[in-house]
Write a protein that holds these residues in place. Sequence first.
Motif, PDB file in Angstrom:
ATOM      1  N   ILE A  94     -13.536   5.226 103.955  1.00  0.00           N
ATOM      2  CA  ILE A  94     -14.858   5.086 104.576  1.00  0.00           C
ATOM      3  C   ILE A  94     -15.879   4.855 103.461  1.00  0.00           C
ATOM      4  O   ILE A  94     -16.053   5.715 102.595  1.00  0.00           O
ATOM      5  CB  ILE A  94     -15.249   6.362 105.360  1.00  0.00           C
ATOM      6  CG1 ILE A  94     -14.190   6.719 106.388  1.00  0.00           C
ATOM      7  CG2 ILE A  94     -16.617   6.183 106.021  1.00  0.00           C
ATOM      8  CD1 ILE A  94     -14.086   5.781 107.558  1.00  0.00           C
ATOM      9  N   CYS A  95     -16.514   3.716 103.506  1.00  0.00           N
ATOM     10  CA  CYS A  95     -17.485   3.357 102.469  1.00  0.00           C
ATOM     11  C   CYS A  95     -18.620   4.387 102.450  1.00  0.00           C
ATOM     12  O   CYS A  95     -19.131   4.791 103.499  1.00  0.00           O
ATOM     13  CB  CYS A  95     -18.034   1.965 102.722  1.00  0.00           C
ATOM     14  SG  CYS A  95     -19.172   1.398 101.447  1.00  0.00           S
ATOM     15  N   THR A  96     -19.027   4.768 101.243  1.00  0.00           N
ATOM     16  CA  THR A  96     -20.086   5.771 101.110  1.00  0.00           C
ATOM     17  C   THR A  96     -21.476   5.157 101.253  1.00  0.00           C
ATOM     18  O   THR A  96     -22.468   5.875 101.162  1.00  0.00           O
ATOM     19  CB  THR A  96     -19.977   6.487  99.754  1.00  0.00           C
ATOM     20  OG1 THR A  96     -19.973   5.516  98.717  1.00  0.00           O
ATOM     21  CG2 THR A  96     -18.725   7.337  99.697  1.00  0.00           C
ATOM     22  N   HIS A  97     -21.548   3.858 101.488  1.00  0.00           N
ATOM     23  CA  HIS A  97     -22.861   3.239 101.707  1.00  0.00           C
ATOM     24  C   HIS A  97     -23.266   3.451 103.152  1.00  0.00           C
ATOM     25  O   HIS A  97     -24.089   4.296 103.450  1.00  0.00           O
ATOM     26  CB  HIS A  97     -22.810   1.745 101.338  1.00  0.00           C
ATOM     27  CG  HIS A  97     -24.106   1.034 101.558  1.00  0.00           C
ATOM     28  ND1 HIS A  97     -24.178  -0.199 102.148  1.00  0.00           N
ATOM     29  CD2 HIS A  97     -25.372   1.402 101.275  1.00  0.00           C
ATOM     30  CE1 HIS A  97     -25.456  -0.570 102.207  1.00  0.00           C
ATOM     31  NE2 HIS A  97     -26.198   0.382 101.693  1.00  0.00           N
ATOM     32  N   LEU A  98     -22.648   2.717 104.073  1.00  0.00           N
ATOM     33  CA  LEU A  98     -23.020   2.861 105.484  1.00  0.00           C
ATOM     34  C   LEU A  98     -21.814   3.091 106.390  1.00  0.00           C
ATOM     35  O   LEU A  98     -21.917   2.949 107.603  1.00  0.00           O
ATOM     36  CB  LEU A  98     -23.808   1.628 105.953  1.00  0.00           C
ATOM     37  CG  LEU A  98     -25.205   1.474 105.345  1.00  0.00           C
ATOM     38  CD1 LEU A  98     -25.867   0.207 105.848  1.00  0.00           C
ATOM     39  CD2 LEU A  98     -26.075   2.679 105.651  1.00  0.00           C
ATOM     40  N   GLY A  99     -20.675   3.408 105.804  1.00  0.00           N
ATOM     41  CA  GLY A  99     -19.557   3.837 106.636  1.00  0.00           C
ATOM     42  C   GLY A  99     -18.588   2.783 107.092  1.00  0.00           C
ATOM     43  O   GLY A  99     -17.762   3.043 107.968  1.00  0.00           O
ATOM     44  N   CYS A 100     -18.621   1.595 106.556  1.00  0.00           N
ATOM     45  CA  CYS A 100     -17.610   0.594 106.913  1.00  0.00           C
ATOM     46  C   CYS A 100     -16.265   1.024 106.322  1.00  0.00           C
ATOM     47  O   CYS A 100     -16.205   1.837 105.411  1.00  0.00           O
ATOM     48  CB  CYS A 100     -17.980  -0.774 106.354  1.00  0.00           C
ATOM     49  SG  CYS A 100     -19.371  -1.533 107.196  1.00  0.00           S
ATOM     50  N   VAL A 101     -15.199   0.465 106.842  1.00  0.00           N
ATOM     51  CA  VAL A 101     -13.871   0.771 106.322  1.00  0.00           C
ATOM     52  C   VAL A 101     -13.563  -0.218 105.203  1.00  0.00           C
ATOM     53  O   VAL A 101     -13.581  -1.428 105.420  1.00  0.00           O
ATOM     54  CB  VAL A 101     -12.811   0.680 107.437  1.00  0.00           C
ATOM     55  CG1 VAL A 101     -11.422   0.917 106.867  1.00  0.00           C
ATOM     56  CG2 VAL A 101     -13.120   1.703 108.525  1.00  0.00           C
ATOM     57  N   PRO A 112     -16.090  -4.813 103.120  1.00  0.00           N
ATOM     58  CA  PRO A 112     -16.417  -6.117 103.686  1.00  0.00           C
ATOM     59  C   PRO A 112     -17.864  -6.220 104.179  1.00  0.00           C
ATOM     60  O   PRO A 112     -18.327  -7.315 104.443  1.00  0.00           O
ATOM     61  CB  PRO A 112     -15.438  -6.246 104.863  1.00  0.00           C
ATOM     62  CG  PRO A 112     -15.173  -4.841 105.279  1.00  0.00           C
ATOM     63  CD  PRO A 112     -15.246  -4.018 104.013  1.00  0.00           C
ATOM     64  N   CYS A 113     -18.557  -5.095 104.278  1.00  0.00           N
ATOM     65  CA  CYS A 113     -19.896  -5.142 104.886  1.00  0.00           C
ATOM     66  C   CYS A 113     -20.977  -5.594 103.907  1.00  0.00           C
ATOM     67  O   CYS A 113     -21.707  -6.532 104.184  1.00  0.00           O
ATOM     68  CB  CYS A 113     -20.242  -3.781 105.474  1.00  0.00           C
ATOM     69  SG  CYS A 113     -19.196  -3.363 106.869  1.00  0.00           S
ATOM     70  N   HIS A 114     -21.101  -4.920 102.767  1.00  0.00           N
ATOM     71  CA  HIS A 114     -22.191  -5.263 101.853  1.00  0.00           C
ATOM     72  C   HIS A 114     -21.682  -5.486 100.437  1.00  0.00           C
ATOM     73  O   HIS A 114     -22.472  -5.516  99.504  1.00  0.00           O
ATOM     74  CB  HIS A 114     -23.270  -4.169 101.867  1.00  0.00           C
ATOM     75  CG  HIS A 114     -23.740  -3.838 103.244  1.00  0.00           C
ATOM     76  ND1 HIS A 114     -23.391  -2.683 103.890  1.00  0.00           N
ATOM     77  CD2 HIS A 114     -24.490  -4.552 104.108  1.00  0.00           C
ATOM     78  CE1 HIS A 114     -23.921  -2.680 105.100  1.00  0.00           C
ATOM     79  NE2 HIS A 114     -24.592  -3.797 105.259  1.00  0.00           N
ATOM     80  N   GLY A 115     -20.376  -5.598 100.281  1.00  0.00           N
ATOM     81  CA  GLY A 115     -19.817  -6.010  99.003  1.00  0.00           C
ATOM     82  C   GLY A 115     -19.600  -4.937  97.963  1.00  0.00           C
ATOM     83  O   GLY A 115     -19.352  -5.254  96.802  1.00  0.00           O
ATOM     84  N   SER A 116     -19.657  -3.664  98.339  1.00  0.00           N
ATOM     85  CA  SER A 116     -19.355  -2.628  97.347  1.00  0.00           C
ATOM     86  C   SER A 116     -17.898  -2.752  96.908  1.00  0.00           C
ATOM     87  O   SER A 116     -17.035  -3.162  97.679  1.00  0.00           O
ATOM     88  CB  SER A 116     -19.574  -1.229  97.931  1.00  0.00           C
ATOM     89  OG  SER A 116     -20.941  -0.954  98.040  1.00  0.00           O
ATOM     90  N   ARG A 117     -17.680  -2.398  95.663  1.00  0.00           N
ATOM     91  CA  ARG A 117     -16.311  -2.379  95.138  1.00  0.00           C
ATOM     92  C   ARG A 117     -16.058  -1.026  94.492  1.00  0.00           C
ATOM     93  O   ARG A 117     -16.955  -0.429  93.910  1.00  0.00           O
ATOM     94  CB  ARG A 117     -16.111  -3.483  94.105  1.00  0.00           C
ATOM     95  CG  ARG A 117     -16.073  -4.823  94.767  1.00  0.00           C
ATOM     96  CD  ARG A 117     -15.998  -5.915  93.781  1.00  0.00           C
ATOM     97  NE  ARG A 117     -16.282  -7.130  94.535  1.00  0.00           N
ATOM     98  CZ  ARG A 117     -15.650  -8.241  94.378  1.00  0.00           C
ATOM     99  NH1 ARG A 117     -14.710  -8.341  93.504  1.00  0.00           N
ATOM    100  NH2 ARG A 117     -15.945  -9.284  95.112  1.00  0.00           N
TER     101      ARG A 117
HETATM  102  S1  FES Z   1     -21.004  -0.157 104.111  1.00  0.00           S
HETATM  103 FE1  FES Z   1     -19.860  -0.624 102.383  1.00  0.00          FE
HETATM  104  S2  FES Z   1     -21.219  -1.599 101.093  1.00  0.00           S
HETATM  105 FE2  FES Z   1     -22.406  -1.170 102.829  1.00  0.00          FE
END
Ligand code: FES
Length: 159
Positions: A94-101, A112-117
């Motif tokens: 679970i991405c720590t930005h906004l919760g995408c997988v 895949p949502c905002h490009g975090s790696r």
């Molecule tokens: S939710 Fe993953 S980078 Fe925004």
Amino acid sequence: MTVKAGKPKSRLDPEPLPRRDFLGLASLWATAGALFFAALGMLRLPRTAVLSSPSKKFTASLPDNLAEGEAFVPPGRATAIFKDKEGVYAISTICTHLGCVVKPSAEGFECPCHGSRFHPDGTVAKGPAPKPLPWLKISVSGGKVTVDEGTTVKEGTKV
Ligand code: FES
């Protein structure tokens, strides 16, 4: 009194409705409709609006051919399980930005949502994610791995 040319007026034709009566009836029907839908909405209130969620604990068998450092994501779960020489460990996907997988990749994880790696150990390689992916509590017994997605452990904890 004028008689319109064309169709003769029958005694069965309805009397024309005066505008004031029409507006009165329209407001009556609108009020009745609003009350009906309000009552319908109130019938739904006693039911719970919260759906039960699946248990945060699950057990999985690691594939025999799982390579060292390769991620195994059990179907329907947001957890990547790894094994290496030091043991087995699990990292939340679970991405720590906004919760995408996030998706496991050769370099770690990609959102895949905002490009975090993220690096393979879950630490942030590129924002906007503000924090590393959490490591999850696991236990191994009889070749099966039990993961508690609700409990995080210190990074680097392997069993
Ligand atoms: S939710 Fe993953 S980078 Fe925004």
